[in-house]
Design a protein around this motif. Sequence first.
Motif, PDB file in Angstrom:
ATOM      1  N   ARG A 194       0.819  -1.214   0.000  1.00 54.02           N
ATOM      2  CA  ARG A 194       0.000   0.000   0.000  1.00 54.02           C
ATOM      3  C   ARG A 194       0.855   1.267   0.000  1.00 54.02           C
ATOM      4  O   ARG A 194       0.362   2.352   0.276  1.00 54.02           O
ATOM      5  CB  ARG A 194      -0.915  -0.004   1.226  1.00 54.02           C
ATOM      6  CG  ARG A 194      -1.927  -1.156   1.253  1.00 54.02           C
ATOM      7  CD  ARG A 194      -2.814  -1.045   2.474  1.00 54.02           C
ATOM      8  NE  ARG A 194      -3.529   0.233   2.494  1.00 54.02           N
ATOM      9  CZ  ARG A 194      -3.998   0.807   3.609  1.00 54.02           C
ATOM     10  NH1 ARG A 194      -3.789   0.227   4.781  1.00 54.02           N
ATOM     11  NH2 ARG A 194      -4.655   1.955   3.542  1.00 54.02           N
ATOM     12  N   TYR A 195       2.137   1.085  -0.297  1.00 51.94           N
ATOM     13  CA  TYR A 195       3.098   2.188  -0.209  1.00 51.94           C
ATOM     14  C   TYR A 195       2.665   3.413  -1.015  1.00 51.94           C
ATOM     15  O   TYR A 195       2.517   4.513  -0.490  1.00 51.94           O
ATOM     16  CB  TYR A 195       4.468   1.682  -0.670  1.00 51.94           C
ATOM     17  CG  TYR A 195       5.540   2.737  -0.806  1.00 51.94           C
ATOM     18  CD1 TYR A 195       5.773   3.673   0.203  1.00 51.94           C
ATOM     19  CD2 TYR A 195       6.342   2.785  -1.946  1.00 51.94           C
ATOM     20  CE1 TYR A 195       6.768   4.620   0.079  1.00 51.94           C
ATOM     21  CE2 TYR A 195       7.348   3.734  -2.074  1.00 51.94           C
ATOM     22  CZ  TYR A 195       7.554   4.644  -1.063  1.00 51.94           C
ATOM     23  OH  TYR A 195       8.538   5.584  -1.197  1.00 51.94           O
ATOM     24  N   THR A 196       2.432   3.222  -2.299  1.00 55.38           N
ATOM     25  CA  THR A 196       2.088   4.370  -3.158  1.00 55.38           C
ATOM     26  C   THR A 196       0.706   4.927  -2.852  1.00 55.38           C
ATOM     27  O   THR A 196       0.463   6.130  -3.002  1.00 55.38           O
ATOM     28  CB  THR A 196       2.165   3.975  -4.645  1.00 55.38           C
ATOM     29  OG1 THR A 196       1.383   2.802  -4.862  1.00 55.38           O
ATOM     30  CG2 THR A 196       3.607   3.700  -5.058  1.00 55.38           C
ATOM     31  N   SER A 197      -0.215   4.053  -2.407  1.00 55.09           N
ATOM     32  CA  SER A 197      -1.559   4.553  -2.099  1.00 55.09           C
ATOM     33  C   SER A 197      -1.590   5.335  -0.788  1.00 55.09           C
ATOM     34  O   SER A 197      -2.398   6.252  -0.617  1.00 55.09           O
ATOM     35  CB  SER A 197      -2.550   3.375  -2.023  1.00 55.09           C
ATOM     36  OG  SER A 197      -2.206   2.484  -0.975  1.00 55.09           O
ATOM     37  N   LEU A 198      -0.689   4.990   0.152  1.00 49.82           N
ATOM     38  CA  LEU A 198      -0.617   5.717   1.420  1.00 49.82           C
ATOM     39  C   LEU A 198       0.102   7.059   1.264  1.00 49.82           C
ATOM     40  O   LEU A 198      -0.121   7.978   2.053  1.00 49.82           O
ATOM     41  CB  LEU A 198       0.114   4.872   2.477  1.00 49.82           C
ATOM     42  CG  LEU A 198      -0.639   3.656   3.019  1.00 49.82           C
ATOM     43  CD1 LEU A 198       0.270   2.820   3.900  1.00 49.82           C
ATOM     44  CD2 LEU A 198      -1.871   4.098   3.802  1.00 49.82           C
ATOM     45  N   LEU A 199       0.969   7.145   0.244  1.00 51.69           N
ATOM     46  CA  LEU A 199       1.718   8.392   0.009  1.00 51.69           C
ATOM     47  C   LEU A 199       1.514   8.879  -1.432  1.00 51.69           C
ATOM     48  O   LEU A 199       2.467   8.911  -2.226  1.00 51.69           O
ATOM     49  CB  LEU A 199       3.212   8.171   0.288  1.00 51.69           C
ATOM     50  CG  LEU A 199       3.623   7.979   1.750  1.00 51.69           C
ATOM     51  CD1 LEU A 199       5.092   7.610   1.842  1.00 51.69           C
ATOM     52  CD2 LEU A 199       3.338   9.233   2.568  1.00 51.69           C
ATOM     53  N   PRO A 200       0.291   9.280  -1.785  1.00 50.43           N
ATOM     54  CA  PRO A 200       0.069   9.841  -3.126  1.00 50.43           C
ATOM     55  C   PRO A 200       0.708  11.224  -3.244  1.00 50.43           C
ATOM     56  O   PRO A 200       1.164  11.806  -2.253  1.00 50.43           O
ATOM     57  CB  PRO A 200      -1.460   9.940  -3.214  1.00 50.43           C
ATOM     58  CG  PRO A 200      -1.895  10.087  -1.805  1.00 50.43           C
ATOM     59  CD  PRO A 200      -0.934   9.273  -0.975  1.00 50.43           C
ATOM     60  N   ASN A 201       0.723  11.735  -4.465  1.00 45.98           N
ATOM     61  CA  ASN A 201       1.366  13.033  -4.711  1.00 45.98           C
ATOM     62  C   ASN A 201       0.761  14.159  -3.877  1.00 45.98           C
ATOM     63  O   ASN A 201       1.465  15.081  -3.457  1.00 45.98           O
ATOM     64  CB  ASN A 201       1.280  13.385  -6.199  1.00 45.98           C
ATOM     65  CG  ASN A 201       2.168  12.483  -7.040  1.00 45.98           C
ATOM     66  OD1 ASN A 201       2.943  11.699  -6.504  1.00 45.98           O
ATOM     67  ND2 ASN A 201       2.056  12.587  -8.341  1.00 45.98           N
ATOM     68  N   THR A 202      -0.554  14.086  -3.645  1.00 42.73           N
ATOM     69  CA  THR A 202      -1.209  15.142  -2.860  1.00 42.73           C
ATOM     70  C   THR A 202      -0.693  15.160  -1.423  1.00 42.73           C
ATOM     71  O   THR A 202      -0.472  16.240  -0.846  1.00 42.73           O
ATOM     72  CB  THR A 202      -2.734  14.941  -2.850  1.00 42.73           C
ATOM     73  OG1 THR A 202      -3.025  13.589  -2.433  1.00 42.73           O
ATOM     74  CG2 THR A 202      -3.319  15.170  -4.239  1.00 42.73           C
ATOM     75  N   VAL A 203      -0.492  13.981  -0.849  1.00 45.51           N
ATOM     76  CA  VAL A 203       0.029  13.889   0.518  1.00 45.51           C
ATOM     77  C   VAL A 203       1.464  14.393   0.567  1.00 45.51           C
ATOM     78  O   VAL A 203       1.852  15.139   1.490  1.00 45.51           O
ATOM     79  CB  VAL A 203      -0.050  12.434   1.036  1.00 45.51           C
ATOM     80  CG1 VAL A 203       0.695  12.287   2.364  1.00 45.51           C
ATOM     81  CG2 VAL A 203      -1.502  12.013   1.211  1.00 45.51           C
ATOM     82  N   ILE A 204       2.275  14.019  -0.421  1.00 44.59           N
ATOM     83  CA  ILE A 204       3.668  14.480  -0.473  1.00 44.59           C
ATOM     84  C   ILE A 204       3.714  16.001  -0.600  1.00 44.59           C
ATOM     85  O   ILE A 204       4.532  16.669   0.038  1.00 44.59           O
ATOM     86  CB  ILE A 204       4.407  13.796  -1.642  1.00 44.59           C
ATOM     87  CG1 ILE A 204       4.543  12.308  -1.348  1.00 44.59           C
ATOM     88  CG2 ILE A 204       5.794  14.421  -1.841  1.00 44.59           C
ATOM     89  CD1 ILE A 204       5.050  11.496  -2.483  1.00 44.59           C
ATOM     90  N   GLY A 205       2.827  16.560  -1.434  1.00 44.32           N
ATOM     91  CA  GLY A 205       2.751  18.011  -1.578  1.00 44.32           C
ATOM     92  C   GLY A 205       2.406  18.690  -0.263  1.00 44.32           C
ATOM     93  O   GLY A 205       3.002  19.727   0.095  1.00 44.32           O
ATOM     94  N   LYS A 206       1.447  18.118   0.475  1.00 45.28           N
ATOM     95  CA  LYS A 206       1.064  18.688   1.770  1.00 45.28           C
ATOM     96  C   LYS A 206       2.201  18.592   2.783  1.00 45.28           C
ATOM     97  O   LYS A 206       2.430  19.516   3.578  1.00 45.28           O
ATOM     98  CB  LYS A 206      -0.181  17.983   2.304  1.00 45.28           C
ATOM     99  CG  LYS A 206      -1.456  18.314   1.524  1.00 45.28           C
ATOM    100  CD  LYS A 206      -2.637  17.502   2.027  1.00 45.28           C
ATOM    101  CE  LYS A 206      -3.901  17.806   1.219  1.00 45.28           C
ATOM    102  NZ  LYS A 206      -5.054  16.969   1.651  1.00 45.28           N
ATOM    103  N   ILE A 207       2.929  17.461   2.754  1.00 46.56           N
ATOM    104  CA  ILE A 207       4.078  17.309   3.657  1.00 46.56           C
ATOM    105  C   ILE A 207       5.142  18.356   3.329  1.00 46.56           C
ATOM    106  O   ILE A 207       5.715  18.983   4.228  1.00 46.56           O
ATOM    107  CB  ILE A 207       4.667  15.884   3.548  1.00 46.56           C
ATOM    108  CG1 ILE A 207       3.686  14.852   4.133  1.00 46.56           C
ATOM    109  CG2 ILE A 207       6.015  15.793   4.266  1.00 46.56           C
ATOM    110  CD1 ILE A 207       4.097  13.413   3.918  1.00 46.56           C
ATOM    111  N   GLY A 208       5.408  18.544   2.029  1.00 47.97           N
ATOM    112  CA  GLY A 208       6.379  19.557   1.603  1.00 47.97           C
ATOM    113  C   GLY A 208       5.988  20.952   2.053  1.00 47.97           C
ATOM    114  O   GLY A 208       6.830  21.724   2.550  1.00 47.97           O
ATOM    115  N   LEU A 209       4.705  21.296   1.902  1.00 45.17           N
ATOM    116  CA  LEU A 209       4.222  22.614   2.338  1.00 45.17           C
ATOM    117  C   LEU A 209       4.323  22.765   3.856  1.00 45.17           C
ATOM    118  O   LEU A 209       4.656  23.846   4.359  1.00 45.17           O
ATOM    119  CB  LEU A 209       2.783  22.823   1.878  1.00 45.17           C
ATOM    120  CG  LEU A 209       2.581  23.074   0.378  1.00 45.17           C
ATOM    121  CD1 LEU A 209       1.095  23.109   0.042  1.00 45.17           C
ATOM    122  CD2 LEU A 209       3.255  24.382  -0.038  1.00 45.17           C
ATOM    123  N   ALA A 210       4.037  21.688   4.580  1.00 46.11           N
ATOM    124  CA  ALA A 210       4.133  21.730   6.047  1.00 46.11           C
ATOM    125  C   ALA A 210       5.581  21.948   6.488  1.00 46.11           C
ATOM    126  O   ALA A 210       5.847  22.719   7.424  1.00 46.11           O
ATOM    127  CB  ALA A 210       3.588  20.429   6.637  1.00 46.11           C
TER     128      ALA A 210
END
Length: 316
Positions: A136-152
């Motif tokens: 479930r690696y890619t489904s748990l960390l989709p691009n939207t989540v990575i973008g939010k982590i980067g912004l945080a």
Amino acid sequence: MMSTNPFNISTVNHQTFVLVGIPGMEERNSWMAFPLCLLYVLTLFGNVVILFVIKTEQSLHAPMYLFLSILACSDLGATVCTMPTMLGVYWFDSREISFSACITQMFFIHLFQWIESGILVAMAFDRFVAIHNPLRYTSLLPNTVIGKIGLAILARAFCVCLPTPFLIKRLPFCRSNVLSHSYCLHQDIMHLACADTTVNILYGLIAVICTLGLDVMIILVSYILILKTVLSIASREERSKSLNTCVSHICAILIFYIPMIGASAVHRFGRQLSPIVHMMMANIYIAVPPVLNPIVYSVKTHQIRQRIRKMFQQTK
């Protein structure tokens, strides 16, 4: 502009600061110019290649490589905001920097410092998810989540760094305006003040504990959980394969934290050491990690190494 501080010392709000090259050997600053210029070129080239490879290779559009691209952007930012003044000092003996430019450089150096620390935490979490739940690696960390982590990460770094220019601007300065390095840091500027710097010291300490200290703890916990997960894998080959995916990240952690700790230790406890040792540690701390990260990931990550080789073969 003259004023009187609580210690009854005549103070001057300096319009410029003086950067330092090789202490006591300024006429030999050019000795450092070529190595620094080479590091500058390698840093720009290496990180741009990493970004280009990740952007153009569809198979690298995975969470691990997207975090790596953010790390490369952070390294480029740190390099761009420090290397021009460092090369100016060592190559052209251009040692003066305006007060405003110094504070701006200080802000961005610390900003990219906190960003890089936050990215290393995110990459540790990424490795834990990849090993603990690979299906479930890619489904748990989709691009939207990575973008939010980067912004945080960016928002946290900005909020931590925002008070520092104001804390410096409120201080009066007297006597010397000569800094200790070829770039501007909060603690270095602060030591030139002719006023009580307790607020600056406390804020710096709290910022370090709440960011770098917390980040190190999270990374340690992440790797404890990773080791626990890896040891539960029955196959020895699978255990080795899982751990190999963490090697590049562990190297990036060591590359970032060891020079920082070394420079801090020399600055705080090595006052009896030669000024050249202080200069070398300061330059290593700021210039070496951005050039080593792309090298480590290019050498240790098979997919990136293969794509870079393919890119140069096509060029030939």
